[in-house]
Write a protein that holds these residues in place. Structure first.
Motif, PDB file in Angstrom:
ATOM      1  N   LEU A 116       0.853  -1.181   0.000  1.00  0.00           N
ATOM      2  CA  LEU A 116       0.000   0.000   0.000  1.00  0.00           C
ATOM      3  C   LEU A 116       0.886   1.227   0.000  1.00  0.00           C
ATOM      4  CD1 LEU A 116      -2.832   1.186   0.242  1.00  0.00           C
ATOM      5  CD2 LEU A 116      -2.520   1.199   2.697  1.00  0.00           C
ATOM      6  N   ALA A 117       0.819   2.048  -1.050  1.00  0.00           N
ATOM      7  CA  ALA A 117       1.633   3.259  -1.120  1.00  0.00           C
ATOM      8  C   ALA A 117       1.003   4.316  -0.236  1.00  0.00           C
ATOM      9  CB  ALA A 117       1.728   3.755  -2.556  1.00  0.00           C
ATOM     10  N   CYS A 118       1.577   4.473   0.967  1.00  0.00           N
ATOM     11  CA  CYS A 118       1.020   5.437   1.921  1.00  0.00           C
ATOM     12  C   CYS A 118       1.919   6.669   1.925  1.00  0.00           C
ATOM     13  CB  CYS A 118       0.974   4.828   3.325  1.00  0.00           C
ATOM     14  SG  CYS A 118      -0.222   3.509   3.486  1.00  0.00           S
ATOM     15  N   PHE A 119       1.361   7.795   1.623  1.00  0.00           N
ATOM     16  CA  PHE A 119       2.129   9.034   1.591  1.00  0.00           C
ATOM     17  C   PHE A 119       1.455  10.109   2.452  1.00  0.00           C
ATOM     18  CE2 PHE A 119       2.730   7.043  -2.585  1.00  0.00           C
ATOM     19  CZ  PHE A 119       4.098   6.864  -2.531  1.00  0.00           C
ATOM     20  N   VAL A 120       2.283  10.961   2.972  1.00  0.00           N
ATOM     21  CA  VAL A 120       1.791  12.115   3.707  1.00  0.00           C
ATOM     22  C   VAL A 120       2.197  13.359   2.944  1.00  0.00           C
ATOM     23  CG1 VAL A 120       1.808  13.258   5.947  1.00  0.00           C
ATOM     24  CG2 VAL A 120       2.352  10.853   5.790  1.00  0.00           C
ATOM     25  N   LEU A 121       1.379  14.375   2.915  1.00  0.00           N
ATOM     26  CA  LEU A 121       1.703  15.594   2.152  1.00  0.00           C
ATOM     27  C   LEU A 121       2.465  16.576   3.013  1.00  0.00           C
ATOM     28  CD1 LEU A 121       1.392  16.938  -0.552  1.00  0.00           C
ATOM     29  CD2 LEU A 121      -0.573  18.083   0.336  1.00  0.00           C
ATOM     30  N   VAL A 122       3.164  17.302   2.355  1.00  0.00           N
ATOM     31  CA  VAL A 122       4.215  18.247   2.622  1.00  0.00           C
ATOM     32  C   VAL A 122       4.308  18.694   4.078  1.00  0.00           C
ATOM     33  CG1 VAL A 122       5.363  20.135   1.461  1.00  0.00           C
ATOM     34  CG2 VAL A 122       3.580  18.935   0.319  1.00  0.00           C
ATOM     35  N   PHE A 123       5.169  19.646   4.360  1.00  0.00           N
ATOM     36  CA  PHE A 123       5.752  19.746   5.683  1.00  0.00           C
ATOM     37  C   PHE A 123       5.216  20.884   6.522  1.00  0.00           C
ATOM     38  CE2 PHE A 123       8.211  21.565   2.322  1.00  0.00           C
ATOM     39  CZ  PHE A 123       8.290  22.877   2.692  1.00  0.00           C
ATOM     40  N   MET A 169      -5.640   0.789 -13.501  1.00  0.00           N
ATOM     41  CA  MET A 169      -5.981  -0.632 -13.547  1.00  0.00           C
ATOM     42  C   MET A 169      -5.317  -1.386 -12.398  1.00  0.00           C
ATOM     43  SD  MET A 169      -5.109  -3.529 -16.426  1.00  0.00           S
ATOM     44  CE  MET A 169      -3.385  -3.604 -15.895  1.00  0.00           C
ATOM     45  N   ASN A 170      -4.034  -1.123 -12.182  1.00  0.00           N
ATOM     46  CA  ASN A 170      -3.320  -1.834 -11.131  1.00  0.00           C
ATOM     47  C   ASN A 170      -3.834  -1.479  -9.739  1.00  0.00           C
ATOM     48  OD1 ASN A 170      -0.979  -3.569 -10.292  1.00  0.00           O
ATOM     49  ND2 ASN A 170      -0.500  -1.678  -9.200  1.00  0.00           N
ATOM     50  N   ALA A 171      -4.266  -0.220  -9.547  1.00  0.00           N
ATOM     51  CA  ALA A 171      -4.844   0.154  -8.256  1.00  0.00           C
ATOM     52  C   ALA A 171      -6.024  -0.735  -7.919  1.00  0.00           C
ATOM     53  CB  ALA A 171      -5.266   1.624  -8.277  1.00  0.00           C
ATOM     54  N   ALA A 172      -6.873  -0.984  -8.905  1.00  0.00           N
ATOM     55  CA  ALA A 172      -8.040  -1.834  -8.669  1.00  0.00           C
ATOM     56  C   ALA A 172      -7.654  -3.294  -8.493  1.00  0.00           C
ATOM     57  CB  ALA A 172      -9.028  -1.694  -9.821  1.00  0.00           C
ATOM     58  N   LEU A 173      -6.647  -3.737  -9.234  1.00  0.00           N
ATOM     59  CA  LEU A 173      -6.254  -5.143  -9.175  1.00  0.00           C
ATOM     60  C   LEU A 173      -5.509  -5.475  -7.890  1.00  0.00           C
ATOM     61  CD1 LEU A 173      -5.946  -7.928 -10.535  1.00  0.00           C
ATOM     62  CD2 LEU A 173      -3.816  -7.069 -11.546  1.00  0.00           C
ATOM     63  N   GLY A 174      -4.452  -4.711  -7.593  1.00  0.00           N
ATOM     64  CA  GLY A 174      -3.654  -5.051  -6.417  1.00  0.00           C
ATOM     65  C   GLY A 174      -2.867  -3.914  -5.821  1.00  0.00           C
ATOM     66  N   GLY A 175      -3.069  -2.689  -6.319  1.00  0.00           N
ATOM     67  CA  GLY A 175      -2.270  -1.570  -5.851  1.00  0.00           C
ATOM     68  C   GLY A 175      -2.759  -0.922  -4.580  1.00  0.00           C
ATOM     69  N   LEU A 176      -4.037  -1.120  -4.240  1.00  0.00           N
ATOM     70  CA  LEU A 176      -4.624  -0.539  -3.041  1.00  0.00           C
ATOM     71  C   LEU A 176      -4.866  -1.615  -1.991  1.00  0.00           C
ATOM     72  CD1 LEU A 176      -7.342   1.773  -4.651  1.00  0.00           C
ATOM     73  CD2 LEU A 176      -5.093   2.461  -3.789  1.00  0.00           C
ATOM     74  N   THR A 189     -14.112  -8.733 -16.347  1.00  0.00           N
ATOM     75  CA  THR A 189     -15.012  -7.843 -15.603  1.00  0.00           C
ATOM     76  C   THR A 189     -14.206  -6.666 -15.079  1.00  0.00           C
ATOM     77  OG1 THR A 189     -16.202  -9.836 -14.889  1.00  0.00           O
ATOM     78  CG2 THR A 189     -16.802  -7.746 -13.835  1.00  0.00           C
ATOM     79  N   PRO A 190     -13.870  -5.711 -15.926  1.00  0.00           N
ATOM     80  CA  PRO A 190     -13.039  -4.582 -15.483  1.00  0.00           C
ATOM     81  C   PRO A 190     -13.802  -3.690 -14.515  1.00  0.00           C
ATOM     82  CG  PRO A 190     -13.867  -4.199 -17.692  1.00  0.00           C
ATOM     83  CD  PRO A 190     -14.250  -5.606 -17.343  1.00  0.00           C
ATOM     84  N   PRO A 191     -13.083  -2.882 -13.753  1.00  0.00           N
ATOM     85  CA  PRO A 191     -13.747  -1.996 -12.797  1.00  0.00           C
ATOM     86  C   PRO A 191     -14.616  -0.963 -13.493  1.00  0.00           C
ATOM     87  CG  PRO A 191     -11.426  -1.457 -12.967  1.00  0.00           C
ATOM     88  CD  PRO A 191     -11.623  -2.737 -13.711  1.00  0.00           C
ATOM     89  N   ALA A 220     -10.402   3.747  -7.819  1.00  0.00           N
ATOM     90  CA  ALA A 220      -9.057   3.572  -8.363  1.00  0.00           C
ATOM     91  C   ALA A 220      -8.503   4.886  -8.909  1.00  0.00           C
ATOM     92  CB  ALA A 220      -9.077   2.504  -9.457  1.00  0.00           C
ATOM     93  N   ARG A 221      -9.326   5.630  -9.641  1.00  0.00           N
ATOM     94  CA  ARG A 221      -8.852   6.908 -10.192  1.00  0.00           C
ATOM     95  C   ARG A 221      -8.597   7.932  -9.104  1.00  0.00           C
ATOM     96  NH1 ARG A 221     -13.299   7.464 -14.951  1.00  0.00           N
ATOM     97  NH2 ARG A 221     -14.553   7.803 -13.091  1.00  0.00           N
ATOM     98  N   ASP A 222      -9.574   8.090  -8.192  1.00  0.00           N
ATOM     99  CA  ASP A 222      -9.461   9.130  -7.171  1.00  0.00           C
ATOM    100  C   ASP A 222      -8.295   8.862  -6.225  1.00  0.00           C
ATOM    101  OD1 ASP A 222     -11.651  10.294  -8.305  1.00  0.00           O
ATOM    102  OD2 ASP A 222     -13.070   9.666  -6.753  1.00  0.00           O
TER     103      ASP A 222
END
Length: 937
Positions: A7-14, A763-770, A830-832, A840-842
């Motif tokens: 899971l790509a977890c990021f925090v925004l700026v400082f 596509m990858n977010a829906a498949l396994g990126g999230l 059966t695509p998202p 996935a987009r948001d």
């Protein structure tokens, strides 16, 4: 709770702190407190006992919601080890108004750049950093699970998370090198029945023994408002936030008074020793002591001692054991500060050919000397500067600042402790540090544990129940009265336009590109000197040459030797690093603004004037050979190495790890390195990428001074050969007795230049990126096979791999592979669409600001712009590209790129237990490979 490797977890700026920072610490009196910044905040308490801390920062349209519950293993009962951590998992299972699996989906859809839950010995926390207009949604979610978790928490949820947590234990402890050794160290430090004895994650038996009634009791006692503190930090209006806090948290009932922790930590009065066998290649020595509790006298001296003894290349143990005697592969020392007594530990891994006994003797010699004489003034100054820089850098992120406010509040009952915290390190003296070592690091008060190669003993197996799952809803109960308005999630506030930064650029006369972003706020600057040549330029018979060459840059120049370089960086409180990737080579530095000029000069010296001393080459050669041995003991590393070898073959640079292989490391010469450096490390093949508190005039002058005399050249751009075939096949690496199987399902993907990049990411977010992706929900939440599973396209200048990965329970290896292929094929059929596509987009577009979380991460993002010729406004345009991805384009790409007939399956585990069922899946021809990726006859 959420495995970050998928899971790509990021925090925004400082942080928005504009006060001046101290000049470099001197050997004389510490600087005044007035030069330390303060984090503005307001603290108050609701009638139900909830503490609320508000800290406004309007620099960016972001907000962090950060809740600490004052509960952890310190509050656990005997026989319930790991219960606090198990309960942390339960908090993500849905609540009365939040359906199962919807909590994380809502957070991801809101555009969270960072979110998770974590458990430490003394506390459990939950946090989200989201666009500012999503604050109310986060408060709705957090208040619902605080007040209404038990309304939905049933036996089915508990059983599922017991499986998940037990998989986490296998992955993070039992299947990790030295994991069981570190647990044994904890067991020696404190007696059975002590709250810290069981490790945070607990034992299989205790995790499995948890009952629903235990969960309900735990929740009602410890997850009440009067045992929590809520921090809201970022771009919000305090008056409006107070109304929202009152609306969502005010009606929740106060719980019973939480009993005080009764446990005491008994001192160690005689040395304790243990020898633990593990599936490791090299012996490792652990030493541990019980030391001063968090923020109590001696705690800061412990941190200073850890830095002086084992804090990097400038530390005593590194210089003596790794550099001079060359008997150790690595060293580390740390103070883990805790409420009931801290753990001070030293760990040293032996180099091949050396023993644990030899390592212990060498450690003892250094400890005896330190107890007698203490540190010298330069050592103390280096440790102080490093610690102060570390604290200030931790304030760069919204989440880092919120955590620090909550930490101070937890342990000191006030969030206002930053100045005192830094001051306690400034007050440390030569005498106080020596006294700490003399009084608290006694030989008679320590634990010594050897981790040695051998057969791992995990004790009697705790079976996973095979009975039918309990019906949903069985055993739920209510704590708070329902309120109709809670039934629907609140809509977001008015959306604000997403403006991602565009760096500025100029060139020096010699062709060096300079890219920069001036970032007001904290006085921190990060610089990357990045070259467009990496491991992809390695000759076929010299895999690892680029990495070896780059690794030698800071091992000696015309005017500085290796120890001097390390000492100078530490004295500046700076971090200097060298590294390579398949596409690039890097020399990096991060420092406070006041020291950036000197830090940049140091970077320039190691990049432009390395002299590749033969003696240092031999030191590094021995270290790299030891590193190759260490790679074989980590299943996650092994599976990645075997995947690369199987996908790309022995004649392609992508078929090897950055270290290369043993034959190449032994054969690489000083002439090889000098030739590689001279040919490729030229200004017209490089960019200086800078982000931080520095303006164009300052930067131009510093760049001219450091790099203006650098002569251009003509770097060779490598021509990559075609990779090997990827026809489907099964590859097994036998690890007898492994408690878990490391899986990869992979094929050759696409280069970074692909025009399909944005759509592939969606596509990858829906498949396994999230976390809420199809693969993870299937393997983790639906079946309980794993702690986490996911997928990723690895983008390079050439076609990198597409991979799906997970660590799964041994007995479900084949079913997990089958489910992975089911999801791969379902993505094409059966695509998202609808809500899944929006999620996935948001999640991709709204979380992009996380790429600029800190000065260092911003410099990394801009480095990619240079490496791949993306254009200065690339990130500014990327949100629109992501948002325009359609279901039709995702379906087309799934059919184009997800080819199950070309995917290979790599399984690193106990062959005897996993091979028979894997064969039944008809995955193609089978290969047996060793841990280095070589095919076995």
């Amino acid at each position: 709770m959420i495995p970050r490797k998928w899971l790509a977890c990021f925090v925004l700026v400082f942080a928005a702190l504009t006060l001046a920072f101290p000049a470099a610490a001197q050997k004389t009196a510490p600087a005044a407190v007035s030069d330390i910044p303060r984090i503005a905040f307001e603290k108050y308490k609701l009638p139900n006992g909830l503490e609320v801390i508000l800290s406004e920062d309007h620099r960016l349209p972001l907000v962090t919601v950060n809740i600490w519950y004052h509960v952890g293993p310190a509050n656990e009962e005997a026989g319930r080890t790991g219960f606090a951590h198990l309960f942390e998992h339960m908090m993500f299972q849905g609540s009365k108004h939040v359906p199962p699996n919807q909590h994380i989906q809502m957070v991801e859809a809101a555009g969270a750049s960072d979110f998770n839950g974590t458990t430490d010995y003394d506390r459990t926390n939950y946090y989200e950093t989201v666009p500012a207009n999503q604050l109310e949604l986060m408060l709705w979610l957090e208040s619902d699970r605080m007040g209404y978790l038990l309304d939905r928490l049933d036996q089915a949820n508990l059983s599922n998370q017991q499986d998940v947590v037990r998989n986490e234990r296998r992955e993070s402890l039992e299947n990790q090198p030295y994991g069981v050794v570190e647990e044994a160290l904890t067991h020696q430090l404190v007696p059975p029945g002590h709250p810290y004895y069981g490790n945070v994650i607990g034992s299989h038996a205790d995790i499995q023994a948890a009952k629903l009634a235990d969960v309900q009791k735990f929740f009602k006692l410890y997850y009440a408002p009067n045992n929590a503190a809520l921090v809201i930090l970022g771009d919000f209006d305090s008056a409006a936030a107070k109304k929202l806090v009152e609306k969502y948290f005010g009606p929740l009932k106060r719980g019973a008074d939480v009993p005080k922790i009764a446990a005491n930590t008994p001192p160690i009065t005689a040395e304790r020793r243990a020898v633990v066998q593990d599936r490791v290649e090299l012996p490792r020595v652990y030493m541990g002591w019980i030391t001063s509790p968090f923020f109590k006298p001696g705690d800061a001296d412990a941190d200073m001692t850890a830095g002086i003894l084992g804090g990097g290349r400038s530390s005593r143990l590194y210089k003596k054991l790794v550099y001079e005697k060359q008997i150790a592969q690595d060293v580390a020392a740390q103070q883990q500060s805790l409420q009931l007594g801290s753990f001070f530990t030293i760990q040293v891994t032996a180099r091949p050919g050396h023993t644990a006994e030899e390592i212990e003797k060498a450690i003892n010699e250094e400890l005896d000397k330190f107890r007698r004489e203490g540190p010298d003034a330069k050592e103390l100054e280096r440790a102080r500067n490093t610690m102060e820089t570390r604290i200030i850098r931790s304030l760069e992120t919204f989440g880092g600042r919120a955590d620090r406010l909550n930490q101070y509040n937890q342990y000191l009952a006030t969030p206002d402790y930053l100045a005192q915290d830094i001051t306690r390190y400034r007050k440390a003296t030569l005498a106080s540090v020596r006294e700490f070592a003399e009084q608290q690091l006694k030989t008679s008060a320590r634990v010594v544990v050897y981790g040695v190669p051998g057969t791992q003993n995990l004790g009697a197996e705790t079976p996973t129940p095979k009975g039918e799952k309990a019906p949903a809803g069985q055993g739920t109960e209510s704590v708070n009265a329902d309120e109709p308005w809670r039934a629907s999630p609140p809509p977001p506030g008015p959306a604000r336009a997403l403006h991602l930064p565009v760096p500025k650029t100029f060139k020096l006369a010699n062709g060096l590109t300079v890219m920069y972003e001036e970032r007001p706020g904290l006085p921190i600057v990060a610089a990357n000197l990045v070259f467009r040549t990496g491991s992809d330029a390695n000759p076929p018979d010299r895999p690892g040459l680029a990495n070896f060459t780059v690794g030698m840059l800071d091992q000696g120049t015309a005017t500085r030797n290796a120890p001097q370089i390390a000492d100078e960086a530490a004295l500046l409180g700076a971090s200097l690093g060298t590294s390579s990737s398949m596409d690039a080579s890097f020399v990096t530095v991060r420092s406070l603004k006041k020291n950036f000029s000197a830090a940049l000069d140091l970077l320039a010296d190691v990049a432009l004037h390395p002299n590749f001393p033969q003696q240092e080459i031999e030191r590094q050669r021995a270290s790299r050979l030891g590193g190759l041995v260490q790679r074989r003991e980590n299943p996650a590393t092994v599976v990645s190495q075997v995947m690369a070898a199987a996908l790309y073959g022995p004649r392609h640079p992508y078929g090897y790890p950055e270290l290369g292989n043993e034959a190449a490391v032994k054969a690489t010469s000083r002439d090889d390195m000098q030739a590689f450096w001279k040919r490729n490390f030229v200004p017209n093949n490089a960019a200086l990428v800078v982000a931080g508190q520095i303006n164009i005039e300052e930067l131009r002058a510093l760049a001219e001074k450091a790099f203006g005399g650098w002569q251009p050249g003509q770097a060779a751009r490598p021509e990559l050969s075609s990779p090997g075939t990827t026809k489907a096949r099964l590859i097994v690496v036998d690890t007898p007795g492994a408690p878990q199987t490391q899986l990869r399902v992979a094929e050759i993907g696409v280069p970074r230049s692909t025009p399909d990049y944005a759509a592939l990411e969606v596509m990858n977010a829906a498949l396994g990126g999230l976390f809420s992706s199809r693969i993870n929900l299937n393997l983790r939440e639906q079946h309980g096979y794993t702690y986490g599973a996911g997928s990723a396209f690895v983008y390079r200048r050439g076609a990198g791999p597409f991979l799906i990965g997970s660590g799964v329970r041994t007995d479900v290896t084949a079913p997990a592979v089958a489910e992975i292929f089911n999801e791969v094929r379902r993505m094409a059929s059966t695509p998202p669409d609808g809500e899944e596509l929006n999620l996935a987009r948001d999640s991709q577009s709204r979380s992009l600001p996380g790429l600029f979380e800190t000065s260092a991460s911003a410099a990394g993002s801009y480095s990619d712009i240079y490496l791949y010729d993306l254009g200065l406004d690339y990130y500014a345009k990327l949100p629109d590209r992501l948002s325009s991805v359609t279901a039709a384009s995702v379906a087309a790409l799934a059919k184009k790129y997800l080819d199950a007939d070309k995917m290979i399956v790599i399984a690193v585990g106990d062959r005897a237990k996993i091979e028979p069922e894997l064969k039944k899946l008809n995955l193609g021809a089978e290969e047996i490979r060793d841990a280095d990726g070589n095919i076995k006859p």
